[in-house]
Design a protein around this motif. Structure first.
Motif, PDB file in Angstrom:
ATOM      1  N   GLY A 141      37.246 -79.902  -5.985  1.00 42.59           N
ATOM      2  CA  GLY A 141      36.328 -81.046  -5.899  1.00 42.59           C
ATOM      3  C   GLY A 141      35.639 -81.228  -7.231  1.00 42.59           C
ATOM      4  N   ARG A 142      35.370 -82.485  -7.593  1.00 36.32           N
ATOM      5  CA  ARG A 142      34.765 -82.770  -8.895  1.00 36.32           C
ATOM      6  C   ARG A 142      33.503 -81.951  -9.102  1.00 36.32           C
ATOM      7  NH1 ARG A 142      36.113 -86.913 -12.461  1.00 36.32           N
ATOM      8  NH2 ARG A 142      34.890 -85.537 -13.787  1.00 36.32           N
ATOM      9  N   GLU A 143      33.306 -81.538 -10.314  1.00 30.15           N
ATOM     10  CA  GLU A 143      32.169 -80.708 -10.723  1.00 30.15           C
ATOM     11  C   GLU A 143      32.200 -79.331 -10.066  1.00 30.15           C
ATOM     12  OE1 GLU A 143      30.474 -81.909 -13.192  1.00 30.15           O
ATOM     13  OE2 GLU A 143      31.434 -83.861 -12.990  1.00 30.15           O
ATOM     14  N   GLY A 144      33.402 -78.904  -9.681  1.00 26.60           N
ATOM     15  CA  GLY A 144      33.515 -77.662  -8.910  1.00 26.60           C
ATOM     16  C   GLY A 144      33.435 -76.359  -9.699  1.00 26.60           C
ATOM     17  N   SER A 145      33.212 -76.434 -10.999  1.00 26.48           N
ATOM     18  CA  SER A 145      33.180 -75.176 -11.768  1.00 26.48           C
ATOM     19  C   SER A 145      32.011 -74.269 -11.420  1.00 26.48           C
ATOM     20  CB  SER A 145      33.138 -75.466 -13.268  1.00 26.48           C
ATOM     21  OG  SER A 145      34.313 -76.108 -13.655  1.00 26.48           O
TER      22      SER A 145
ATOM     23  N   GLY B  55      37.002 -72.807 -14.465  1.00 31.22           N
ATOM     24  CA  GLY B  55      36.342 -73.295 -13.263  1.00 31.22           C
ATOM     25  C   GLY B  55      37.251 -74.275 -12.547  1.00 31.22           C
ATOM     26  N   PHE B  56      36.846 -74.699 -11.348  1.00 34.90           N
ATOM     27  CA  PHE B  56      37.389 -75.894 -10.706  1.00 34.90           C
ATOM     28  C   PHE B  56      38.775 -75.736 -10.087  1.00 34.90           C
ATOM     29  CE2 PHE B  56      39.176 -80.346 -11.865  1.00 34.90           C
ATOM     30  CZ  PHE B  56      38.652 -80.993 -10.758  1.00 34.90           C
ATOM     31  N   ILE B  57      39.511 -74.658 -10.428  1.00 31.63           N
ATOM     32  CA  ILE B  57      40.904 -74.614  -9.947  1.00 31.63           C
ATOM     33  C   ILE B  57      41.197 -73.363  -9.119  1.00 31.63           C
ATOM     34  CG2 ILE B  57      41.655 -76.001 -11.910  1.00 31.63           C
ATOM     35  CD1 ILE B  57      42.987 -73.560 -13.115  1.00 31.63           C
TER      36      ILE B  57
ATOM     37  N   VAL C  31      34.782 -71.565 -17.634  1.00 29.91           N
ATOM     38  CA  VAL C  31      34.610 -72.822 -18.392  1.00 29.91           C
ATOM     39  C   VAL C  31      35.242 -74.008 -17.672  1.00 29.91           C
ATOM     40  CG1 VAL C  31      34.382 -71.919 -20.751  1.00 29.91           C
ATOM     41  CG2 VAL C  31      36.660 -72.425 -19.846  1.00 29.91           C
ATOM     42  N   SER C  32      34.652 -75.176 -17.922  1.00 28.48           N
ATOM     43  CA  SER C  32      35.199 -76.442 -17.416  1.00 28.48           C
ATOM     44  C   SER C  32      36.065 -77.071 -18.503  1.00 28.48           C
ATOM     45  CB  SER C  32      34.072 -77.432 -17.127  1.00 28.48           C
ATOM     46  OG  SER C  32      33.171 -76.910 -16.212  1.00 28.48           O
ATOM     47  N   ALA C  33      36.674 -78.182 -18.143  1.00 29.76           N
ATOM     48  CA  ALA C  33      37.406 -78.970 -19.123  1.00 29.76           C
ATOM     49  C   ALA C  33      36.415 -79.485 -20.171  1.00 29.76           C
ATOM     50  CB  ALA C  33      38.096 -80.128 -18.423  1.00 29.76           C
TER      51      ALA C  33
HETATM   52  N1  ASP Z   1      36.086 -80.495 -15.037  1.00 36.06           N
HETATM   53  C1  ASP Z   1      35.773 -80.719 -13.655  1.00 36.06           C
HETATM   54  C2  ASP Z   1      35.019 -82.025 -13.509  1.00 36.06           C
HETATM   55  O1  ASP Z   1      34.656 -82.635 -14.480  1.00 36.06           O
HETATM   56  C3  ASP Z   1      35.023 -79.576 -13.047  1.00 36.06           C
HETATM   57  C4  ASP Z   1      33.639 -79.357 -13.598  1.00 36.06           C
HETATM   58  O2  ASP Z   1      33.304 -79.875 -14.652  1.00 36.06           O
HETATM   59  O3  ASP Z   1      32.872 -78.632 -12.977  1.00 36.06           O
HETATM   60  O4  ASP Z   1      34.816 -82.452 -12.405  1.00 36.06           O
END
Ligand code: ASP
Ligand code: MG
Length: 423
Positions: free
Chosen positions: A201-205, A187-189, A37-39
């Motif tokens: 990196g942004r959107e990395g999930s 995700g992402f971390i 999961v993402s934020a």
């Molecule tokens: N929460 C992070 C973002 O908004 C990772 C993701 O959503 O994939 O960049």
């Protein structure tokens, strides 16, 4: 067999969305699921504001923190009416940790603090979602992704050590997957050898889902989105878009790299390397077919195009009229690399070199200043980069209506145009 699912920010943006995600999970009673999961919602953006307020000592710090906390506690209270539920204490602990992260004097670099603070969005989201999944489908194990995904210490763009990650996955994660049919992680971390947190990196999930699938030899990855699948253009900008049923890894990576936001560009490589199919499906209509991305020799059935906005075209020429040859180029590339500026398109002439890059002032201005020591530098900003895969003239005409073309590049399958909107 193991399926990896990824729920992004929009799919867990409020209590109703979390309930919907749980309903999707329930549709797979027989499968072993590893969920990423993402934020929640736009939390990462809010946390970025928090980092800024912390690092630059702005007086908005407390207000931003309080807003982030309220947003999550509201979701909690809509999911769990019993205020003594363990999830409340867990989330409270996470907020204490976040409070600590913004109380310290800034002893490290901006990017280092960024990762310690922004990663809390995923930690908190995963606590809430795991607790809720546990209510509706007992035995959902919460897992800290930082114990599995190992990166170097390039903060905000952690480079994954695939070998170490795979070893840890085999040792720690695979045995857990044998005991638990449902595991949920962030995700992402990732984590470093010094036990600091990094982000990918942004959107990395999406990328996380692919790394975990790679490391556990999963059967497939499914990304649950608010669109029916991969479309041939972004519905935000164009009406009359078509869903693509099936896509090759290569077409997917080309489209994602040039700005199709439907999947993160880094997602494809780990999946392609192990031939793991990627499904992009709608969380609104979970039974609809969606898109499958896999190994195949059938290329895209229709021209597909992507717009990347906030582009800048930089033209670099030697001051003494000397050629742009390999020596100049290697120096220029070295400077781009040093300033971490990614080149989207480039074009060469005898005495000039033009590149299209994302407009990111923090990185671009210092780069331009350094380049100006040796070169004449001209630039235009507020441009758009249009990439058309499997182009035809009518698609080129369609995307360039009311636009001035500043640079054009055609290869066998792809055309790229750097354009300015004529207002
Ligand atoms: N929460 C992070 C973002 O908004 C990772 C993701 O959503 O994939 O960049
Ligand atoms: Mg997101």
């Amino acid at each position: 067999m193991l399926k990896v699912f990824k729920f992004g920010g929009a799919s867990v943006k409020d209590a109703a969305a979390v309930k919907n995600a749980a309903a999707i999970i329930k549709q797979f009673p027989k499968d072993n699921l590893l969920v990423v999961v993402s934020a929640m919602g736009k939390t990462t953006n809010s946390l970025e504001c928090l980092v800024d307020a912390f690092f630059y000592k702005k007086d908005t710090l407390e207000t931003i923190y309080d807003e982030i906390k309220k947003f999550h506690v509201d979701i909690l209270s809509q999911l769990f009416s019993d205020k003594s539920h363990a999830a409340y204490a867990q989330v409270e602990n996470d907020f204490v940790e976040l409070q600590w992260a913004i109380e310290d004097e800034s002893a490290h670099s901006y990017n280092h603090h960024y990762d310690q603070i922004v990663s809390m969005g995923e930690i908190i989201s995963s606590r809430i979602v795991a607790a809720y999944f546990n209510e509706v489908k007992s035995d959902c194990l919460w897992l800290d992704a930082r114990g599995i995904i190992q990166t170097d210490n390039t903060y905000r763009e952690g480079k994954v050590d695939f070998e170490l990650t795979q070893q840890l996955a085999e040792k720690e994660l695979v045995p857990l997957l044998k005991q638990h049919k449902l595991i949920l992680t962030q995700g992402f971390i990732g984590g470093t050898s010094e036990n600091f947190t990094t982000t990918l990196g942004r959107e990395g999930s999406d990328y996380t889902a692919a790394i975990l699938a790679y490391s556990t030899n999963a059967e497939s990855v499914t990304i649950w989105k608010d669109v029916p699948g991969v479309l041939n253009a972004d519905p935000k900008w164009f009406s009359d878009t078509k869903k693509i049923d099936s896509l090759t890894y290569q077409d997917a990576i080309e489209l994602a790299y040039y700005g199709a936001t439907v999947i993160h560009p880094k997602t494809i490589k780990p999946l392609q390397n192990k031939n793991i199919p990627l499904y992009v499906k709608s969380f609104i209509d979970s039974s609809a077919q969606g898109t499958i991305i896999k190994d195949s020799n059938k290329h895209l059935p229709i021209p597909s195009f992507i717009f990347k906005i906030n582009q800048m075209l930089i033209t670099i020429s030697p001051r003494d009229f000397s050629f742009i040859a390999e020596d100049n180029l290697s120096k220029i590339f070295g400077l781009f690399h040093q300033h971490q500026v990614k080149i989207n398109v480039m074009q060469l002439s005898a005495i000039s070199f033009s590149v299209c890059v994302d407009m990111d002032d923090k990185k671009i201005q210092p780069l331009i200043q350094t380049l100006q020591n040796d070169y004449k530098v001209l630039y235009n900003d507020a441009l758009e980069l249009v990439t058309i895969r499997y182009y035809d003239q009518s698609t080129i005409d369609r995307v360039s209506i009311n636009k001035e073309i500043l640079m054009e590049q055609k290869s066998r399958y792809t055309v790229q145009l750097v354009v300015r909107n004529n207002k």
